[in-house]
Design an enzyme around this catalytic site. Structure first.
Site, PDB file in Angstrom:
ATOM      1  N   ASP A  32       3.089   1.018   4.256  1.00 34.88           N
ATOM      2  CA  ASP A  32       3.838   0.219   2.926  1.00 34.88           C
ATOM      3  C   ASP A  32       4.994  -0.611   3.891  1.00 34.88           C
ATOM      4  OD1 ASP A  32       2.365   1.148   0.676  1.00 34.88           O
ATOM      5  OD2 ASP A  32       3.816   2.955   0.691  1.00 34.88           O
ATOM      6  N   ASP A  72      -1.724  -2.510  -3.283  1.00 36.51           N
ATOM      7  CA  ASP A  72      -1.049  -2.017  -4.353  1.00 36.51           C
ATOM      8  C   ASP A  72      -0.896  -3.179  -5.193  1.00 36.51           C
ATOM      9  OD1 ASP A  72      -0.636   0.508  -3.374  1.00 36.51           O
ATOM     10  OD2 ASP A  72       1.628   0.127  -2.573  1.00 36.51           O
TER      11      ASP A  72
END
Length: 165
Positions: free
Chosen positions: A121, A137
């Protein structure tokens, strides 16, 4: 093979490609620091938006953290969506895009889970204290938005055909 589902496959390939390319860029330009050390971060807009290299071994917002079933769940979701793309009916455009973005997002994070054991991330909206996330995402959320819009659009078309008393 005819390209009757070009939007499905195009959105899937675009999203998984963008996800994996951006994650590769992050791994080449940032240092992964494990807690308690502070993560490597680059502020684009100080205290608003940063690139911050962290990993997540759970699903969205670290749900199912440390679950050995999560990589298999990602794999099964991808397999189901690929099957839908190959053998399912030709959906309207918004549904094609929605399922394609879902596939791309699930595949992007699934690749990380299977090969790295965790998901990379790096998108960090500090202004609203949102959890750090990635392009996969975003693709999943765009896919869901497309499917919601497709459902709303088809219900509007259906209500127009229904005669009013």
């Amino acid at each position: 093979m005819r390209w009757k589902k070009l939007l499905f496959w195009g959105s899937a390939l675009l999203s998984v490609g963008a996800d994996q390319l951006t994650k590769f860029w992050v791994t080449q330009n940032f240092e992964l620091r494990r807690p308690p050390a502070q993560p490597d971060t680059w502020p684009l807009i100080q205290n608003v938006f940063h690139f911050t290299y962290v990993t997540n071994d759970g699903a969205a917002f670290s749900l199912f953290k440390d679950s050995p079933l999560l990589p298999w769940l990602s794999f099964l979701v991808c397999l189901g969506l690929i099957g839908l793309g190959l053998f399912g009916p030709r959906f309207p455009q918004w549904e094609q895009a929605g399922y394609g973005f879902l596939l791309g997002g699930a595949a992007g994070n699934g690749i990380d889970r299977i090969f790295l054991g965790e998901v990379i991330d790096f998108l960090d909206f500090r202004l609203i204290q949102f959890p750090v996330f990635n392009i996969a995402d975003i693709s999943i959320n765009v896919g869901l938005a497309c499917l919601i819009f497709a459902t709303w659009q088809s219900s509007r078309k259906g209500s127009r055909k229904t005669p009013t008393p």
